[in-house]
Write a protein that holds these residues in place. Structure first.
Motif, mmCIF file in Angstrom:
data_model
loop_
_atom_site.group_PDB
_atom_site.id
_atom_site.type_symbol
_atom_site.label_atom_id
_atom_site.label_comp_id
_atom_site.label_asym_id
_atom_site.label_seq_id
_atom_site.Cartn_x
_atom_site.Cartn_y
_atom_site.Cartn_z
ATOM 1 N N PHE A 67 0.825 -1.216 0.000
ATOM 2 C CA PHE A 67 0.000 0.000 0.000
ATOM 3 C C PHE A 67 0.857 1.263 0.000
ATOM 4 N N SER A 68 2.058 1.169 0.560
ATOM 5 C CA SER A 68 2.929 2.347 0.608
ATOM 6 C C SER A 68 3.543 2.677 -0.755
ATOM 7 N N ILE A 76 -2.389 10.367 -3.774
ATOM 8 C CA ILE A 76 -3.173 9.850 -2.661
ATOM 9 C C ILE A 76 -2.252 9.181 -1.652
ATOM 10 N N SER A 77 -2.746 9.018 -0.433
ATOM 11 C CA SER A 77 -1.970 8.346 0.607
ATOM 12 C C SER A 77 -2.295 6.856 0.599
ATOM 13 N N ARG A 78 -1.531 6.101 1.378
ATOM 14 C CA ARG A 78 -1.779 4.657 1.449
ATOM 15 C C ARG A 78 -3.111 4.371 2.131
ATOM 16 N N ASN A 79 -3.542 5.247 3.046
ATOM 17 C CA ASN A 79 -4.831 5.058 3.715
ATOM 18 C C ASN A 79 -5.989 5.231 2.738
ATOM 19 N N THR A 80 -5.874 6.190 1.841
ATOM 20 C CA THR A 80 -6.895 6.376 0.808
ATOM 21 C C THR A 80 -6.918 5.171 -0.121
ATOM 22 N N LEU A 81 -5.743 4.661 -0.441
ATOM 23 C CA LEU A 81 -5.641 3.476 -1.290
ATOM 24 C C LEU A 81 -6.305 2.262 -0.628
ATOM 25 N N VAL A 82 -6.120 2.110 0.678
ATOM 26 C CA VAL A 82 -6.748 1.004 1.408
ATOM 27 C C VAL A 82 -8.276 1.118 1.301
ATOM 28 N N CYS A 83 -8.816 2.322 1.453
ATOM 29 C CA CYS A 83 -10.272 2.524 1.327
ATOM 30 C C CYS A 83 -10.752 2.179 -0.076
ATOM 31 N N ASP A 84 -9.982 2.578 -1.096
ATOM 32 C CA ASP A 84 -10.357 2.273 -2.479
ATOM 33 C C ASP A 84 -10.345 0.759 -2.728
ATOM 34 N N ILE A 85 -9.345 0.063 -2.182
ATOM 35 C CA ILE A 85 -9.250 -1.389 -2.372
ATOM 36 C C ILE A 85 -10.392 -2.096 -1.637
ATOM 37 N N LYS A 86 -10.742 -1.607 -0.455
ATOM 38 C CA LYS A 86 -11.878 -2.199 0.271
ATOM 39 C C LYS A 86 -13.176 -2.017 -0.515
ATOM 40 N N ARG A 87 -13.319 -0.851 -1.127
ATOM 41 C CA ARG A 87 -14.515 -0.589 -1.940
ATOM 42 C C ARG A 87 -14.580 -1.565 -3.123
ATOM 43 N N ILE A 88 -13.455 -1.795 -3.779
ATOM 44 C CA ILE A 88 -13.400 -2.746 -4.899
ATOM 45 C C ILE A 88 -13.714 -4.155 -4.392
ATOM 46 N N TYR A 89 -13.150 -4.505 -3.246
ATOM 47 C CA TYR A 89 -13.395 -5.826 -2.672
ATOM 48 C C TYR A 89 -14.883 -6.045 -2.403
ATOM 49 N N LEU A 90 -15.534 -5.069 -1.771
ATOM 50 C CA LEU A 90 -16.960 -5.198 -1.456
ATOM 51 C C LEU A 90 -17.809 -5.271 -2.727
ATOM 52 N N ARG A 91 -17.431 -4.498 -3.738
ATOM 53 C CA ARG A 91 -18.168 -4.528 -4.995
ATOM 54 C C ARG A 91 -18.044 -5.899 -5.672
#
Length: 175
Positions: free
Chosen positions: A126-127, A148-163
């Motif tokens: 993520f970094s 973007i920061s790694r925290n924003t990236l984590v949120c984006d990946i979680k969104r993709i995962y849930l979708r």
């Protein structure tokens, strides 16, 4: 030091100092040059009443201008809403492979989605988005894209995962 060289001489005309002559030799005050970019879309004219007016080059609508009370704010507002003005910000255009001009506007949501998919596909940390070299490359490619920061990236990946999880739940009962 010679004191006489510092004192003004009697030959200086006091009226000339108060009202200097302009290039044409008259004592009228010089008119300020229009420095605003709005004058690309308007031209200055004299109105019927003798006042300075600005005429839109698109729709020919006239607005009073030239005084402290009538600056360029009205002209800017008109320029945004005038349907007859055709203008393109050439700074926001690029040539595509066919040699045609196109907008280089980038949809931030799509850019972040593609970045998150690349991180997932290549199993990167993520970094990765916080590496100096990656940030410098992104700024070089398009300075308008915020890093973007790694925290924003984590949120984006979680969104993709849930979708994708939701899609899979819809597909599994049909199999």
């Amino acid at each position: 030091m010679d004191v006489s060289s510092q004192t003004p001489t009697a030959d200086v005309d006091v009226d000339e100092l108060k009202n200097p002559k302009n290039d044409e030799g008259s004592t009228k005050p010089k008119r300020r040059r229009e420095t605003s970019d709005i004058w690309m879309y308007f031209k200055k004219i004299k109105g019927i009443d003798g006042l300075d007016k600005a005429e839109c080059k698109g729709c020919k609508k006239q607005y009073q201008c030239g005084t402290k009370q009538h600056g360029t704010s009205t002209l800017w507002r008109h320029q945004k809403t005038c349907s007859k003005l055709k203008f393109h910000d050439v700074g926001q255009m690029i040539l595509d492979q066919d040699g045609k001009m196109r907008s280089k506007k980038i949809d931030q949501k799509i850019a972040r989605e593609l970045l998150a998919c690349a991180i997932i596909r290549h199993d990167l940390s993520f970094s990765f988005v916080e590496y100096d070299g990656i940030r410098a490359w992104m700024k070089y490619i398009n300075p308008d894209v915020p890093c973007i920061s790694r925290n924003t990236l984590v949120c984006d990946i979680k969104r993709i995962y849930l979708r994708e999880k939701k899609k899979l739940k819809h597909v599994l009962p049909t199999i």
